[in-house]
Design an enzyme around this catalytic site. Sequence first.
Site: not given
Length: 563
Positions: A145, A180, A204, A311, A513-514
Site C-alpha cells: 500500500p 519484507n 520492483d 528519499r 535497487g538494493e
Amino acid sequence: MEKQQRLLSSKLFQKSRQVEVALSRSVLAWREVEKSRKRGSGFSNSSETARSHGVQVCEILSVHKTEEDHRSTRSKNRGNQHFLQYPHAFTVSYVRRTGQHQWRCSDITFHCASQGVCDQWIEAINEQLSLLTNRPKSLLVYINPYGGKRRGKRIYEQKVAPLFRRACISADVIVTEYANHARDHLKTEANLDKYDGVVCVGGDGMFSEILHGLVARTQADHGVDQNQPDAELVPCFLRIGIIPAGSTDCICFATIGTSDPVSSALHIIVGDSQPMDVCSVHHDDILLRYSVSLLGYGFYGDVLTDSERKRWLGPARYDLSGVKTFLSHNYYEGTVSFLPAEDTMGHPRDKLRCRSGCRVCQHKPSSEDGEWEMSEEKEKFTKDGSSGWSVIHGKFIAINAANMSCACPRSPKGLSPSAHLADGTADLIIVRKCSRLDFFRHLLRHTNKDDQFDHPFVEVHRVRKFRFQPRHQELVSLEDLSETPKKTGFSPMCTARTTCSYSASHSSWNCDGEILPHAAIQVSVQCQLIRLFARGIEEQQQCVFEDPCTLWAPEPSKPHSAD
C-alpha cells in the site's frame, strides 16, 4: 493453410446484422452473412464476402448469458424485428490488443433465436476453456500500500479484481504492513499447495520480496542450502504475477512490454508462462541476494547509494543523484573473473532481441554438450580464476551484469539490448576508466539506436558465473596518488600523501535497487529458476496466429450446427 474443424456453427445476430459464427478448438470466428445479389444495368453481381473476425480460444476470458432489462431493451429496439426474432443472447469477453503492447478486455454479444441455442454456445465455449489447464483458479495476492504513489490497493480493487472475478479466479489478498512482510509470510506461513500462483501489486521492490520468499521456501522444502554458491537450486513450481504499481516497474516492462496493470492482469488470467533466469549473489559462503535485472558496481552503485539519502525527493532523487554521480566521475580498481558461456546460441552484440517464443531461451544445453561439460569441469577445478576463467585487472567506472535488457521508457533498448530472459546467462558489461566525455557518449547511446558497446573502453561478455574482488588495503605511491584513484563526492578525501589506502575507495553493488553490504561477490546464473505470468514481448507479426477464414472452407461432412 490447413482448415480447422468446426465444433459448432450458427447464424446469429450481432448488433443489427446477421453473422455466421463458428467455433473450433483454437478459434472463435464470425463474419457478416453474405448479402444477396444486386442487379444493375442488366448485370448480376455477387457482393464480396464480409471480412472475418476472430479471437483465439486461449485468449477468451469468459462467456456468460447476457442478462438484459427486457423492458428497456424492447423500448430501444421497438420496431426492430431482429431483436424480436433473436431474444436470447450470450456475451464473450476476450483479449483485445492495443498499441504499445497493451491489452484490454473487450466484449462481444451474440443474439440467438432460442434459449437452447444460447445455452449450447455457452456450454461449447466453456468446454474449450476448461481444457486450458494452464489457467490459474486460485491466487495469493500481496499488495504494497506504500509503494510508488500509494496507488497499489486502489489499482487492484478498481482495475484487477473485477477482471479476476469475471474470469472466476478466487484470490486471497494480503495487504503488507511492513518491509519484507510478503517475503517472511511466503517463507514460513503461506500454504502454497492451495494456490496456482502468487501475485504482487507494487514495484520492483515488491517483486523482489516475492522472489526471495518463494525461492527460499522452495529450497527449504527440498533441503537445499542457499548459502552454498555451487548448490543446484530447485525451480519454483508456482508462477509469479506482477501488477505494476510502483515507482519502477522494470521487470514488467521487460516481460510483457508495458507497465500497464490491466495488461498484466490479463496475462495472468490467460495463464501465460515465461521462464526467467535468476542470479544468486554470494559473499564467501553467505547468500546476499537474488537478482533478476541489474547488478551494478561503480556508477549505478553510486547513484543508488546517493539517492538513498534523498528519499524525501521521491522518484526525482534518481535524476539528481545520476547527475551528481556523473559529474563526480569516480573510478574503482579491482579484479573481474568470469566463466564465459561458450555454448550459448547468442552474443551480446548480435542484435537478436529476446521476444515471445525466443529460440535462444528455448535452446538448452543437453547433458551430451561437450562444451558445457568442459566449462563446468574447468570451473570445479579452479578457485583462483586461472584456468577456464577469464580474468581482467583494471580501473573501472562501471561493472554491470544484466539478466535482461533492462529496457524502460527512458531507455527503450536497455542496458544490454540483446540479453535474454531465460538462456542461463548474464551479460557482463565492463566500462574501463575513460574521460567524462567518453562516458557521456556511452550513456547517451542507451537512449538511441547506436551500439553502446562500440567504444574501446567498453567490453561485454556473455557469462554463466563471475566474481569481483576490489583492491583492498594496499599502499599507493606518490606517483599513483597524483592520479587520484577516486575523485570522491561521498566521503572525505584522504589528505595523507604517504599512507592512503583503497579501502575508502570502494563503490557498492546495486542489486535490483538494493545496496549489497559487500563489494567482493561471486555470482551464478540459475537457469529458469522462476516462471512469470507473462509471455515475453510480442512482435507485431506474433499477434496473428491462425486465420479465422480457414473456418469458412466447405466441410467434407455436415458440421455440428446449431441453427
